[in-house]
Design an enzyme around this catalytic site. Structure first.
Site, mmCIF file in Angstrom:
data_model
loop_
_atom_site.group_PDB
_atom_site.id
_atom_site.type_symbol
_atom_site.label_atom_id
_atom_site.label_comp_id
_atom_site.label_asym_id
_atom_site.label_seq_id
_atom_site.Cartn_x
_atom_site.Cartn_y
_atom_site.Cartn_z
ATOM 1 N N ARG A 171 9.061 2.677 11.398
ATOM 2 C CA ARG A 171 10.334 2.244 10.397
ATOM 3 C C ARG A 171 11.434 1.997 11.151
ATOM 4 O O ARG A 171 11.999 2.893 11.834
ATOM 5 C CB ARG A 171 10.465 3.370 9.429
ATOM 6 C CG ARG A 171 10.890 4.595 9.787
ATOM 7 C CD ARG A 171 10.667 5.621 8.645
ATOM 8 N NE ARG A 171 9.392 5.926 8.312
ATOM 9 C CZ ARG A 171 8.795 7.344 7.996
ATOM 10 N NH1 ARG A 171 9.645 8.171 7.711
ATOM 11 N NH2 ARG A 171 7.512 7.298 7.815
ATOM 12 N N ASP A 190 0.772 -1.471 -0.009
ATOM 13 C CA ASP A 190 0.026 0.018 -0.020
ATOM 14 C C ASP A 190 0.828 1.262 0.041
ATOM 15 O O ASP A 190 0.404 2.370 -0.381
ATOM 16 C CB ASP A 190 -0.942 -0.051 1.221
ATOM 17 C CG ASP A 190 -0.284 -0.173 2.430
ATOM 18 O OD1 ASP A 190 1.021 -0.261 2.443
ATOM 19 O OD2 ASP A 190 -0.776 -0.235 3.737
ATOM 20 N N HIS A 191 2.034 1.133 0.618
ATOM 21 C CA HIS A 191 3.020 2.310 0.597
ATOM 22 C C HIS A 191 3.586 2.827 -0.684
ATOM 23 O O HIS A 191 4.068 3.849 -0.776
ATOM 24 C CB HIS A 191 3.921 2.299 1.798
ATOM 25 C CG HIS A 191 3.268 2.386 3.209
ATOM 26 N ND1 HIS A 191 2.325 1.523 3.648
ATOM 27 C CD2 HIS A 191 3.554 3.176 4.243
ATOM 28 C CE1 HIS A 191 2.133 1.874 4.847
ATOM 29 N NE2 HIS A 191 2.919 2.856 5.129
ATOM 30 N N SER A 233 6.722 7.372 12.886
ATOM 31 C CA SER A 233 6.478 5.884 12.121
ATOM 32 C C SER A 233 7.237 4.816 13.078
ATOM 33 O O SER A 233 8.170 4.937 14.049
ATOM 34 C CB SER A 233 7.412 5.945 11.086
ATOM 35 O OG SER A 233 7.810 4.841 10.429
ATOM 36 N N ASP A 242 3.801 -1.241 11.595
ATOM 37 C CA ASP A 242 3.405 0.079 11.261
ATOM 38 C C ASP A 242 2.896 0.729 12.566
ATOM 39 O O ASP A 242 2.002 -0.027 13.096
ATOM 40 C CB ASP A 242 2.479 -0.020 10.200
ATOM 41 C CG ASP A 242 2.035 1.391 9.515
ATOM 42 O OD1 ASP A 242 2.523 1.685 8.495
ATOM 43 O OD2 ASP A 242 1.391 2.155 10.102
ATOM 44 N N ARG A 269 -1.257 12.289 10.181
ATOM 45 C CA ARG A 269 0.242 13.043 10.255
ATOM 46 C C ARG A 269 0.152 14.113 9.311
ATOM 47 O O ARG A 269 -0.135 14.245 8.272
ATOM 48 C CB ARG A 269 1.184 12.191 10.131
ATOM 49 C CG ARG A 269 1.502 10.981 11.057
ATOM 50 C CD ARG A 269 2.943 10.341 11.130
ATOM 51 N NE ARG A 269 2.763 9.412 12.338
ATOM 52 C CZ ARG A 269 2.900 8.377 12.351
ATOM 53 N NH1 ARG A 269 3.576 7.823 11.417
ATOM 54 N NH2 ARG A 269 3.063 7.570 13.349
#
Ligand code: MIC
Ligand code: SF4
Length: 755
Positions: A646, A95-96, A644, A160, A449
């Site tokens: 990440r 999706d990203h 995030s 996520d 965000r």
């Protein structure tokens, strides 16, 4: 492996006895959060009561979800763990990596071409290791999880930060770094500090222009971006039960923006309706049998002060629609008071875009309510002033909203319907050719965000977060200070008209429908599947294990950067165009900390090299230190690493040779990510010591060899003139985490244990 009713039955089969035992140990009635936590202990039945905010606890999550931008690194690590199959039901969602530019058809085709290598990699790893794979265009991870996998009383983790969205369906769902997910995929426990509990009592009822989004925008104002750190937020009260399930999802989703570990709601009729509407009547039937364990004990909500560490009360009947921003999601402004505030702060009043979508607000209800406003623009002959962009949350939502004429309303307003994906929410927005030199402007969106540059890469874009219905109204009016409750607009015939309150459907009256949902079931036996990583690829790179950092490396370290103010994961490892390198550590390392503001010159990506005395970019400067074998220190302010999950934000500095991150405070996921990658995550014992750090400083951790739990470290800071300051740094490593450090990373330890 994907949707698993037997797994859910298994959870419900033991929940009663585990809750009862926990109640006995804790010695009082239990919140919902405690019930879920205590029924998911790694060792099964609870044996002791845990101290909130203190004890590290091993949990056994029921599921895992990963998205394409983080799954690459997570799966590259999992491939090293030496397992044939994931131990817990897992899904990967693409999706990203899909840009929003010309509209879904063209954009999706483009993404499938440009990121083919990555999607093929993720698809083949999923197929090999028994992971359910959701193809590009299938939807945004958190909407797909809510529609297919979330279940009341369950526990899941996801790579996520907005995994927390599943709290809308009564889960404890928590965002983690990839290395945490790898532990669970490899059949090990998942560790978390037992959270504190914040109770939010919702009285009254939402009405008119106020939406679930406004509840969380209000909570963000009250708690700020760090107020939820280390806590689960549990919502209850009449205002909670009167809200839809996806509305609850919105509220839980943005719990990530206040740093909360997660948020949740007790099981109620809205959840039952949602389960049945999404073809999961079997789950609803099972949940109904154990209902009393899927919400708090009645005493708790009657006297919340006795059971929660903090209680907030919000009267929904008095709540006003809010616009939060710019640049931070906790800066709230009530509609109707925007004009003065915007003028005072020089925020552009003209709004150029209204974007509806993201994992936060892309449900059927969201699109249906926003479309009721859009329809009025058509009926009342209003010309929309701003452009519209829409990202449906999933193919099921897209298909159904198309069938029901909802998307058509937006299309009549010339809206761009983008792919069912993150798109503009993560900087995958082809808005500008050259964002760096783009003009100052305002946009409004229903995302979560709004950090600088996040949506379009333009540092001058002022992004405001609002509900989908307010976003639609503001896009039509084209003004940030438009208050639909009181303001009139002039239509094409020169008449004054007002917008009526939004209306909409919680769930599609004709039911959900979808032709191709985009799901690929993995092979039962994946041993014959080859995973392909092309040699010399610029997108994917197999990992080499990190060398442990030794006590001797922690002497003579140089300052890389002292970051000033907000330093989110977007500052440490930018998204947008850089997402393409998420599977290639060395390439993505070229963005390390390029968004962080240097405290000594207030500039980004310009730091002094102590080797040459010259100023240069952060990654280049750091690579020079690495060549010389000199380790470095990054210094930061409060809530460092907010945003995030990440783990690139930890792996990149680690890869380049940063040994220590020393800050006033950390965001939870980022602190864990640093620990997992074998680095030292330290906090100033005395916050003011941040001010002692100078540009040419050298650091020696004098007691590095005695690194132990609950024992602060002593750092000698040597300044350029030879003078010294000795400061103390705290850390939160326990024994197990110190082992990760000693091995070089948590993964090194797993590998050793599996060998
Ligand atoms: C985000 O919203 O910032 C992201 C992109 O979804 C991240 C994950 C990532 O960086 O890939 C998140 O929220 O964890
Ligand atoms: Fe995607 Fe945005 Fe949600 Fe992150 S916050 S998962 S980028 S839609």
């Amino acid at each position: 492996m994907a949707f698993d009713i037997d797994m859910i039955k298994g959870v419900y089969a033991t929940i009663g006895e585990r809750v009862e035992k926990a109640r006995e140990l804790v010695g009082k009635p239990l919140t919902l959060s405690e019930k879920i936590l205590y029924s998911h202990l790694w060792d099964g039945k609870p044996e002791k009561a845990f101290v909130r905010g203190k004890d590290y606890v091993d949990f056994a999550p029921d599921r895992i979800a990963c998205q394409d931008a983080t799954a690459q690194m997570a799966l590259l690590q999992f491939m090293q763990a030496g397992k044939d199959k994931v131990a817990v039901p897992t899904t990967v969602h693409c999706d990203h990596l899909i840009q929003a530019k010309d509209g879904a058809a063209t954009d999706l085709k483009h993404a499938n071409e440009t990121s083919k290598e990555v999607f093929d990699f993720l698809g083949s790893v999923s197929n090999k290791y028994g992971i359910g794979f959701w193809k590009p265009g299938a939807g945004i991870i958190h909407q797909v999880v809510l529609e297919n996998y979330a279940f009341p009383g369950g526990m899941m983790i996801g790579t996520d930060s907005h995994t927390v969205n599943a709290g809308g369906l009564g889960m404890v769902a928590i965002g983690v770094g990839g290395a945490d997910a790898v532990d669970v995929m490899a059949g090990m426990a998942w560790e978390l500090k037992f959270p504190k509990l914040i109770g939010v009592k919702l009285t009254g009822k939402l009405s008119g222009w106020t939406a679930p989004k406004d509840v969380i925008l209000k909570v963000a104002e009250i708690l700020t971006v760090k107020g939820g750190t280390g806590a689960i937020v549990e919502y209850f009260g009449p205002g909670a039960t009167s809200m839809s399930c996806t509305g609850k999802g919105t509220i839980c989703n943005m719990g990530a923006e206040i740093g909360a570990t997660t948020s949740t709601f007790g099981y109620d009729e809205s959840m039952e309706r949602y389960l049945r509407a999404t073809d999961r009547s079997d789950v609803a039937d099972e949940a109904n049998k154990v209902k009393e364990h899927l919400t708090a004990d009645p005493e708790v909500y009657a006297n919340p002060e006795q059971y929660f560490d903090q209680v907030i009360e919000i009267n929904l009947s008095e709540l006003m629609p809010l616009l939060n921003g710019p640049f931070t999601p906790d800066l709230a402004t009530e509609v109707g008071t925007m004009k003065e505030k915007a003028e005072k702060n020089d925020w552009p009043l003209a709004v150029e875009w209204g974007l509806i979508g993201s994992c936060t607000n892309s449900s059927y209800e969201d699109l249906s309510r926003a479309s009721s406003i859009a329809q009025q623009a058509l009926d009342k002959k209003l010309k929309t002033k701003a452009e519209f962009g829409i990202n449906p949350g999933s193919e099921q939502v897209r298909y159904t909203t198309e069938r029901d004429g909802i998307l058509d309303i937006f299309e009549k307003l010339d809206a761009k319907i983008f792919t069912n994906a993150c798109g503009p929410c993560i900087g995958q927005w082809g808005r500008y050719e050259d964002p760096k030199n783009a003009p100052k402007n305002s946009i409004v969106h229903s995302f979560n965000r709004n950090f600088a540059k996040r949506a379009d890469g333009n540092p001058n874009t002022h992004a405001f977060v609002a509900s989908p219905e307010m976003t639609a109204a503001i896009a039509i009016a084209g003004r940030l200070d438009f208050n639909p409750l009181t303001d009139k607009l002039i239509n094409e015939d020169g008449e004054e008209v007002m917008l009526d309150e939004p209306t909409g459907w919680e769930l599609p009256p004709k039911g959900f429908e979808v032709k191709e949902n985009g799901y690929v079931e993995p092979r039962e036996d994946g041993s014959g599947v080859d995973v392909i990583v092309a040699e010399g690829s610029e997108r994917l790179q197999l990992l080499t294990p990190f060398e442990p950092i030794k006590a001797s490396d922690l002497q003579g370290m140089k300052l890389l950067i002292k970051a000033f103010g907000k330093c989110t994961t977007d500052h440490i490892s930018m998204a947008g165009p850089w997402l393409r390198f998420r599977g290639h550590l060395d390439n993505i390392a070229n963005n390390t900390l390029i968004g962080a503001v240097n405290a000594f010159n207030q500039k980004t990506n310009l730091v002094k090299s102590q080797l040459t005395g010259e100023y240069g970019g952060v990654p280049d400067t750091q690579r020079e230190y690495k060549k010389k074998g000199i380790m470095t220190v990054v210094v930061g302010d409060h809530n460092y690493g907010e945003g995030s999950s990440r783990e690139h934000a930890a792996m990149q500095p680690r890869h380049l040779g940063v040994a220590v991150v020393l800050v006033k405070s950390f965001a939870r996921i980022h602190e864990t990510n640093l620990k997992k990658q074998g680095m030292l995550a330290l906090t100033f014992a005395n916050e003011d010591d941040y001010d002692l750090i100078q540009e040419d400083d050298t650091f020696n951790i004098v007691d590095a060899a005695e690194f132990a739990p609950d024992k602060p470290l002593t750092i000698e800071v040597v300044h350029a003139d030879g003078s010294k300051d000795t400061i103390r740094a705290n850390h939160s490593y326990n024994n197990a985490q110190i082992k990760w450090f000693n091995q070089g990373s948590a993964l090194n330890l797993i590998k050793k244990q599996n060998a």
